[in-house]
Design a protein around this motif. Sequence first.
Motif, PDB file in Angstrom:
ATOM      1  N   ASN A 320       0.785  -1.077  -0.113  1.00  0.00           N
ATOM      2  CA  ASN A 320      -0.017  -0.003   0.049  1.00  0.00           C
ATOM      3  C   ASN A 320       0.915   1.117  -0.283  1.00  0.00           C
ATOM      4  N   ALA A 321       2.021   1.368  -0.616  1.00  0.00           N
ATOM      5  CA  ALA A 321       2.770   2.299  -0.416  1.00  0.00           C
ATOM      6  C   ALA A 321       2.477   3.463  -1.184  1.00  0.00           C
ATOM      7  N   ALA A 326       0.953   9.411   0.157  1.00  0.00           N
ATOM      8  CA  ALA A 326      -0.375  10.606   0.094  1.00  0.00           C
ATOM      9  C   ALA A 326      -0.315  10.581   1.508  1.00  0.00           C
ATOM     10  N   ARG A 327      -0.761   9.851   2.559  1.00  0.00           N
ATOM     11  CA  ARG A 327      -1.269  10.119   3.933  1.00  0.00           C
ATOM     12  C   ARG A 327       0.084  11.060   4.442  1.00  0.00           C
ATOM     13  N   VAL A 328       1.177  10.338   4.318  1.00  0.00           N
ATOM     14  CA  VAL A 328       2.293  11.104   4.857  1.00  0.00           C
ATOM     15  C   VAL A 328       2.477  12.458   4.317  1.00  0.00           C
ATOM     16  N   GLN A 329       2.322  12.605   3.160  1.00  0.00           N
ATOM     17  CA  GLN A 329       2.815  13.736   2.341  1.00  0.00           C
ATOM     18  C   GLN A 329       1.716  14.704   2.983  1.00  0.00           C
ATOM     19  N   GLU A 330       0.421  14.416   3.228  1.00  0.00           N
ATOM     20  CA  GLU A 330      -0.510  15.347   3.744  1.00  0.00           C
ATOM     21  C   GLU A 330      -0.150  15.799   5.253  1.00  0.00           C
ATOM     22  N   LEU A 331       0.290  14.937   5.986  1.00  0.00           N
ATOM     23  CA  LEU A 331       0.431  15.230   7.293  1.00  0.00           C
ATOM     24  C   LEU A 331       1.726  15.938   7.548  1.00  0.00           C
ATOM     25  N   ALA A 381      12.408  10.015  -1.950  1.00  0.00           N
ATOM     26  CA  ALA A 381      12.921   8.686  -2.361  1.00  0.00           C
ATOM     27  C   ALA A 381      11.724   7.587  -2.568  1.00  0.00           C
ATOM     28  N   ALA A 382      10.800   7.657  -1.634  1.00  0.00           N
ATOM     29  CA  ALA A 382       9.690   6.825  -1.554  1.00  0.00           C
ATOM     30  C   ALA A 382       9.061   7.100  -2.972  1.00  0.00           C
ATOM     31  N   GLN A 383       8.759   8.043  -3.404  1.00  0.00           N
ATOM     32  CA  GLN A 383       8.031   8.290  -4.691  1.00  0.00           C
ATOM     33  C   GLN A 383       8.963   7.843  -5.835  1.00  0.00           C
ATOM     34  N   THR A 384      10.356   7.717  -5.931  1.00  0.00           N
ATOM     35  CA  THR A 384      11.119   7.189  -6.677  1.00  0.00           C
ATOM     36  C   THR A 384      10.967   5.654  -6.581  1.00  0.00           C
ATOM     37  N   GLY A 391       8.358  -1.739  -3.746  1.00  0.00           N
ATOM     38  CA  GLY A 391       7.620  -1.308  -2.597  1.00  0.00           C
ATOM     39  C   GLY A 391       8.335  -1.434  -1.311  1.00  0.00           C
ATOM     40  N   GLY A 392       9.436  -2.311  -1.154  1.00  0.00           N
ATOM     41  CA  GLY A 392      10.227  -2.520  -0.171  1.00  0.00           C
ATOM     42  C   GLY A 392      11.098  -1.368   0.473  1.00  0.00           C
ATOM     43  N   GLU A 393      11.592  -0.924  -0.729  1.00  0.00           N
ATOM     44  CA  GLU A 393      12.343   0.405  -0.355  1.00  0.00           C
ATOM     45  C   GLU A 393      11.633   1.396  -0.173  1.00  0.00           C
ATOM     46  N   ALA A 394      10.431   1.541  -0.986  1.00  0.00           N
ATOM     47  CA  ALA A 394       9.384   2.823  -0.496  1.00  0.00           C
ATOM     48  C   ALA A 394       8.877   2.690   0.946  1.00  0.00           C
ATOM     49  N   ALA A 395       8.791   1.393   1.433  1.00  0.00           N
ATOM     50  CA  ALA A 395       8.301   1.132   2.965  1.00  0.00           C
ATOM     51  C   ALA A 395       9.308   1.761   3.797  1.00  0.00           C
ATOM     52  N   VAL A 396      10.670   1.580   3.733  1.00  0.00           N
ATOM     53  CA  VAL A 396      11.595   1.876   4.365  1.00  0.00           C
ATOM     54  C   VAL A 396      11.576   3.427   4.552  1.00  0.00           C
ATOM     55  N   SER A 397      11.509   4.171   3.517  1.00  0.00           N
ATOM     56  CA  SER A 397      11.441   5.488   3.411  1.00  0.00           C
ATOM     57  C   SER A 397      10.229   6.190   4.054  1.00  0.00           C
ATOM     58  N   ILE A 398       9.144   5.844   3.884  1.00  0.00           N
ATOM     59  CA  ILE A 398       7.719   6.031   4.406  1.00  0.00           C
ATOM     60  C   ILE A 398       7.720   6.030   6.048  1.00  0.00           C
TER      61      ILE A 398
END
Length: 665
Positions: A320-321, A326-331, A381-384, A391-398
């Motif tokens: 669900n990256a 999007a949720r973290v960007q809004e926060l 980095a997560a967007q990239t 998804g694994g790398e995105a999760a770490v950055s998120i």
Amino acid sequence: MRSRRVTRGVLALAATLSIVLGSALPASATDPLPLGSTRVLDDAGVLSASQEQAVQARSEALSDSSGLDLWVVYVDQFTNPSDASDWGNTTADLNNLGPNQYLLAISTEGRSFFLSGHPDSPVSDDQLAAIEQERIGPALQGGDWVAGATAAADGLADARGGGAGSGGFGGILFVLLLVVVVGALIFFVVRSRRKARQPQVTGGGAPAIPQEPIEELARRAASALVQTDDALKTSEQELGFARAQFGDAAAVEFETVLAQAKADLDAAFALKQQLDDATPDSEQDVRGWNTRILELCERANAALDAKAAAFDELRKLEQNAPEALARVQELRSTVGQGTDAAASRLTTLQGSYAPDALTAIADNPEQARQRLAFADEQLAAAQTAIGAGDGGEAAVSIRAAEEAVAQAKLLQDAVDKLAADLSTGERQASSLIAELEKDAATAAALPDPDGRIAGVVAGTRQQIETSRPLLSGTAKNPLFALDGLEKADAEIDTLLAGIRDAQEKQRRAAQQLDQLLTHAQAQVSAAEDYITSRRGAVGATARTRLAEAGASLVQARQLATSDPAQAVAAAQRANELAAQAMQHAQNDVGGFGGGFGNQGGGGGGDVMGAVLGGILINSLLGGGNRGGGGMPSFGGGGRRSGGGGFSSGSFGGGGTRSRRGGGRF
């Protein structure tokens, strides 16, 4: 510490059964499994006999040239856990792989992989990540399973400086000689240490049991407290994110395990406080209490680790990256709007209060900016990573961005919180001065044959005069003034206790307790916010004082109705311990990275700010250094994420809190 003992017969039988059953069953997901006696385990059935022999030969050559061992496992799908890094680390731990031993786990149908390394591995975390990204991933792209294993072996060899293709025969000979020399040195050192640890036979023939030096035991206990406290704080933060996303019902099972782990950690901190107090302890007590601290921390970490996979399954950040991003960007956008307001509020406070009164928040706006800048980097980095299908790398950055934003908000809120506490402290200190003036006048009128009353009255009036300048002008310090006034109040109350009626005693006791509880709460809250947002630099002593201050504050509130006198004593202790916690924490932060705590943001400062906040775990800096403060480190349990570099935290204990690498092909 992992045991090196392995029941070879059991593992061989399990491996044989998996091969026999595997030939009769369709492809399926595979749990972590025993490796058997060879370096290759083809549970997915993708290798021919000659290919399997080629991987085995390359692994043996790696051992000969560099002293590093590589196991390669091929399975259809990872399961229990399904995350590539978790599966690889769990399998490595299951098979007791040591510091020089690596595991390449490849999911042939899931098209994911992970190169697992021990925390004390000679190949750094950054090197392992580079091997994954630059060698293994590209080699596996075309479905060449042998090439993937060969790429891992070549990368490890080059990272160690022992590659067969570098330097020709002379280079190989040099490496072999170096390995022999180092091996001989290790052999003699280990043998000498073992001799030193040999049980000495006493006159009665009974062997004396060798014991770990108390200093080393205490160091390990202090380090365990820091690591466990970090794991608990990160897990609480992660659970807060999950609760906000999925509701309270989804968090119940994790709340329970967190409460259990916190109870164990609180018990460990209580023992550490006993060790630190002024009462001398016997050697037996010191050894026993430090050992118990280690046991309690291990149990707390194990409880958190046991729920880590279930927590990851709940959040499913990898799958669900995009939504999580999007949720973290809004926060982040919302929290970012509060930084300038916090800075403006701090400037206003600096015009009214002494610098000492604002020490806990003096750099909070700047620290908040650093956390938000780091969050921006991680969100990018997560967007990239999402764009690249990782998804694994995105999760770490998120994860890192989430905690950075949360810390920025904590830092901002702490400014308003302290402002309110200072205002309350002013009112209480002024009210207390009026009460003390009346008490001093009452006491001065009493018979004083031995002069004792005159001394107390003089001390009370001196404290009043000392406190007045701290409550007016542009350099106010009301909480410091309140601390001195409360001590004077306690002394003169004791003096006048015999002449007050029951109703007046009850009124004064309630008033004094209310003031003490408010003051103690302010001190505990300020210390907790400071330590939480700078925990990457804070050692065991500050954390111990804070934990005990919190426990004393809870005790004071519980006793407020039934035993006001004991409640007053507990509140006073909470106040004193919180002040000690703050002082120790500020000393630790002052020594962090050569005084990094006062640096500005930008560039490397944003990353180091994340390290200071405990968002990134700097495993490059060595284990256990924060037993008493200083530079940060993190290890523990079954964590197998290499020997260096930075990594972000996640829900779990020492075995799962640090996540790294892996990838898809």
